[in-house]
Design a protein around this motif. Structure first.
Motif, mmCIF file in Angstrom:
data_model
loop_
_atom_site.group_PDB
_atom_site.id
_atom_site.type_symbol
_atom_site.label_atom_id
_atom_site.label_comp_id
_atom_site.label_asym_id
_atom_site.label_seq_id
_atom_site.Cartn_x
_atom_site.Cartn_y
_atom_site.Cartn_z
ATOM 1 N N THR A 11 41.769 39.746 40.118
ATOM 2 C CA THR A 11 42.044 38.135 39.822
ATOM 3 C C THR A 11 40.522 37.590 39.526
ATOM 4 O OG1 THR A 11 43.949 37.661 41.243
ATOM 5 C CG2 THR A 11 42.552 35.672 40.941
ATOM 6 N N ILE A 14 39.312 37.810 35.714
ATOM 7 C CA ILE A 14 40.181 37.248 35.026
ATOM 8 C C ILE A 14 38.352 35.952 35.151
ATOM 9 C CG2 ILE A 14 41.478 35.842 34.260
ATOM 10 C CD1 ILE A 14 43.270 38.237 35.135
ATOM 11 N N GLU A 286 43.455 31.316 37.139
ATOM 12 C CA GLU A 286 43.556 32.383 37.122
ATOM 13 C C GLU A 286 44.607 33.167 38.065
ATOM 14 O OE1 GLU A 286 40.499 31.454 39.568
ATOM 15 O OE2 GLU A 286 40.917 30.395 37.425
ATOM 16 N N VAL A 290 48.022 36.182 37.516
ATOM 17 C CA VAL A 290 48.871 37.065 37.888
ATOM 18 C C VAL A 290 49.816 36.615 39.164
ATOM 19 C CG1 VAL A 290 47.610 38.517 40.150
ATOM 20 C CG2 VAL A 290 45.881 37.889 38.617
ATOM 21 N N ALA A 313 48.001 32.021 28.429
ATOM 22 C CA ALA A 313 46.474 32.117 29.513
ATOM 23 C C ALA A 313 45.273 31.382 28.234
ATOM 24 C CB ALA A 313 45.955 33.804 29.819
ATOM 25 N N VAL A 320 43.176 37.122 29.680
ATOM 26 C CA VAL A 320 43.837 38.267 29.816
ATOM 27 C C VAL A 320 43.909 39.464 29.738
ATOM 28 C CG1 VAL A 320 46.040 38.546 31.222
ATOM 29 C CG2 VAL A 320 45.462 36.707 31.851
ATOM 30 N N ASP A 324 44.496 44.150 32.130
ATOM 31 C CA ASP A 324 44.752 43.103 33.715
ATOM 32 C C ASP A 324 46.283 43.575 34.047
ATOM 33 O OD1 ASP A 324 42.276 42.045 33.345
ATOM 34 O OD2 ASP A 324 42.667 40.255 32.277
#
Length: 638
Positions: A11, A14, A286, A290, A313, A320, A324
């Motif tokens: 997180t 990002i 973000e 996630v 995103a 992203v 990830d």
């Protein structure tokens, strides 16, 4: 429970990676906010057009009052079973809006093609691009600037991501999603696949196949397997963008109608005109993204979202990556077995505990962020089940234990310790595989390549008896730039049938797979694609290819020097019938790669220049819906 360290790390990564673009996006969102009805900015002529077709009461409300006006963006059509129930929604929504002291208007419609109809057909080449068209159509619907909130009606594969991307271009508006729910359970997915595989082997007639298909897809509502459409629903709940528990309630039921009314009331309650303003551009941060990825991994959801949510995103000013997804998969346990990851359909999943059970387990394990959502109580509100009480929604705590531990399990006793996806890398490029649907004994295949540029060619080779016993089918020139990145689901009955015979088979492609595809190990979304000169274009018939799901390896076992001397082979797929394909030539020419969202439109603003950081912006600069009409972002490998 404190947050899982890996979740926190991803997180934060990002957040840092996206700092400049997110700040620019939020500047647009904040600048577009109005504390008066948005329609108050319209000229008298503009406003008269808004109200012209309304009844007398709505005209007064729109022309003379400060009541919120909800814009409905609908993906209704009556061919797509999942969207047919939306036909009745506008009347229900208007009545609910009036009861809540608001008005509601259908702002516009968006296209909604059915991938189930176009599988294996030329129309599938338009499927991925339809997402971007839907995003633009959503922008067109909302650009009238007459709405204080939006209600998005959509369920299926590209429709929800497209609506979401389009809605994020109007990030100052509160946006609530309202689905239609799944059809009742028919013939089981397992029984349907068995007939498909027998048909591929020449052991079942067309009449038998049509009968089982029609008994499986048999009523209004979403298909009951856990593909992209039903994954959409869980991800929207994990982001807090639709009501808790709304995903898997059948169409045409009192509970479904209560959800639709409540979604309308909620949209009216969270506008900038009141004291509980919740704009979508602020909610989708973000942490919400996630959460969506964690929910996808924990339930073994569709691989299509590794493309769509990279694009979503970007629409929110965030970046992203597939890394990830891969890093999150390492720490997120698999809590659900829903076809194609198991035998259950979404109806059985819902009865066994469904989203409320899964979210409660993930929250308690520190695997989901507690975030602000469209409802009070944050994401913890989504760990509760909905009940109907005198025509209204009432919530109770999720079941303490699973109602069926063959379908859903607690975080401390998962089906697998890690989530459903893996990133593969090697000299063929980068790809993704849905490990949760593949049995352990099939997760490593090393076999000669059978290379085709047209999926139908593989079926021809099978009929001619020219396929090796064990092989890796390399189906190339199926990427976004080559032909729009169609799904290869039509190959699954053949490959599944061969796997049933004890043969070791796998698929490697720069195309996509349906969220319903499962048991055959498949390295998909290979990037760079063949049309960009990627390694997949250099594979030759007979090369030994290794696909190792557990080790994350995808490579041609060719000497390094010999591989460096290889040149991409030309695309020898035959030209098909046009059926609208020529209209998307610009999209194919300008689309970005799969790992950047395969976007053919612009998503999100560029970083805000330092010199403008504190500058006053004009109203025109706040018109954030305009971004979807710009040229797409520059690809790193264009």
């Amino acid at each position: 429970m404190s947050m899982n360290p890996r979740i926190e790390t991803v997180t934060q990564r990002i957040r840092e990676r996206s700092a400049a673009t997110r700040a620019a996006y939020l500047a647009l969102v904040d600048g577009a906010r109005s504390r008066a009805p948005n329609r108050s900015r319209l000229s008298c002529g503009n406003l008269a057009h808004v109200a012209a077709a309304c009844g007398a009461d709505d005209k007064v409300a729109l022309l003379e009052s400060a009541k919120p006006n909800i814009g409905v963006v609908t993906a209704y059509n009556d061919m797509l079973s999942a969207h047919q129930p939306f036909e009745a929604y506008p009347t229900l929504v208007r009545a609910a809006a009036h009861a809540a002291g608001a008005t509601a208007q259908v702002a516009g419609g968006v296209p909604a093609m059915c991938d189930g109809v176009t599988q294996g057909r030329a129309g599938m080449e338009l499927s991925l691009f339809s997402r971007d068209v839907i995003a633009q159509a959503t922008a067109i619907a909302l650009c009238h600037d007459a709405f204080d909130a939006a209600l998005c009606l959509g369920v299926c594969d590209k429709i929800v991501p497209g609506l979401l991307i389009g809605a994020l271009a109007f990030g100052h508006l509160p946006v609530v999603f309202a689905p239609a729910g799944p059809m009742p359970t028919g013939v089981s997915n397992k029984a349907k696949v068995e007939v498909r595989e027998r048909y591929a082997a020449g052991l079942a007639t067309r009449e038998e196949l049509l009968a089982v298909e029609s008994a499986s897809y048999h009523a209004p509502g979403t298909c009951t397997f856990y593909g992209t459409a039903n994954s959409n629903q869980i991800l929207l709940e994990a982001m807090g963008l639709q009501l808790p528990g709304t995903s898997f309630v059948h169409p045409g039921t009192p509970l479904r109608d209560a959800f639709t009314r409540a979604a309308t009331v909620r949209a009216a309650a969270i506008t900038a005109l009141g004291d509980d303003y919740r704009p979508i551009g602020r909610l989708v941060d973000e942490r919400a993204l996630v959460n969506a990825i964690v929910a996808l991994l924990a339930t073994g959801g569709s691989t299509n979202h590794t493309i769509h949510f990279v694009a979503v995103a970007r629409a929110a000013g965030l970046r992203v990556t597939w890394e990830d997804f891969d890093d999150l998969a390492a720490c997120v346990p698999l809590l659900a077995r829903i076809y194609p990851n198991g035998d259950a359909d979404v109806n059985r999943f819902h009865v066994a505990g469904g989203t409320a059970f899964v979210f409660r387990e993930l929250l308690d394990a520190g695997l989901l962020h507690e975030i602000e959502t469209i409802v009070p109580g944050g994401l913890r509100a989504y760990a509760r089940e909905a009940r109907l009480d005198a025509g209204s929604l009432r919530y109770v705590d999720a079941a303490a234990v699973s109602g069926d531990d063959a379908v859903v399990r607690p975080a401390n006793a998962p089906f697998e310790a890690s989530g459903g996806l893996r990133l593969l890398q090697g000299n063929l490029g980068r790809a993704l595989v849905k490990v949760s649907a593949v049995k352990p004994e099939h997760r490593r295949v090393e076999a000669p390549a059978v290379v085709v540029d047209d999926p139908d060619r593989l079926r021809v080779l099978h009929k001619q008896g020219r396929l090796p016993r064990d092989f890796v089918a390399v189906v190339r020139y199926q990427g976004p730039r080559a032909n729009g990145m169609p799904e290869m689901h039509s190959l699954m009955p053949l490959l599944g049938m061969l796997q049933n015979q004890g043969r070791h088979v796998a698929l490697v492609t720069d195309g996509r797979l349906s969220g319903a595809s499962g048991k055959v190990p498949s390295a998909i979304h290979v990037t760079p694609e063949a049309d960009r000169g990627g390694g997949i274009a250099c594979v030759r018939d007979g090369d030994i290819v290794l696909l190792d799901c557990e080790a994350g390896v995808l490579e041609a076992r060719v000497d390094d020097h010999a591989w460096s001397e290889r040149r991409p082979a030309a695309n020898d797929a035959p030209a098909g019938h046009d059926i609208g394909r020529a209209l998307f030539a610009w999209s194919r020419a300008n689309v970005g790669p799969a790992d950047e969202g395969a976007l053919s439109i612009s998503c999100g603003p560029p970083p805000l220049p330092d010199s403008h950081a504190g500058a006053r912006r004009t109203e025109r600069e706040y018109d954030i819906g305009r971004v979807a009409a710009h040229a797409p972002f520059e690809s790193k490998d264009a």
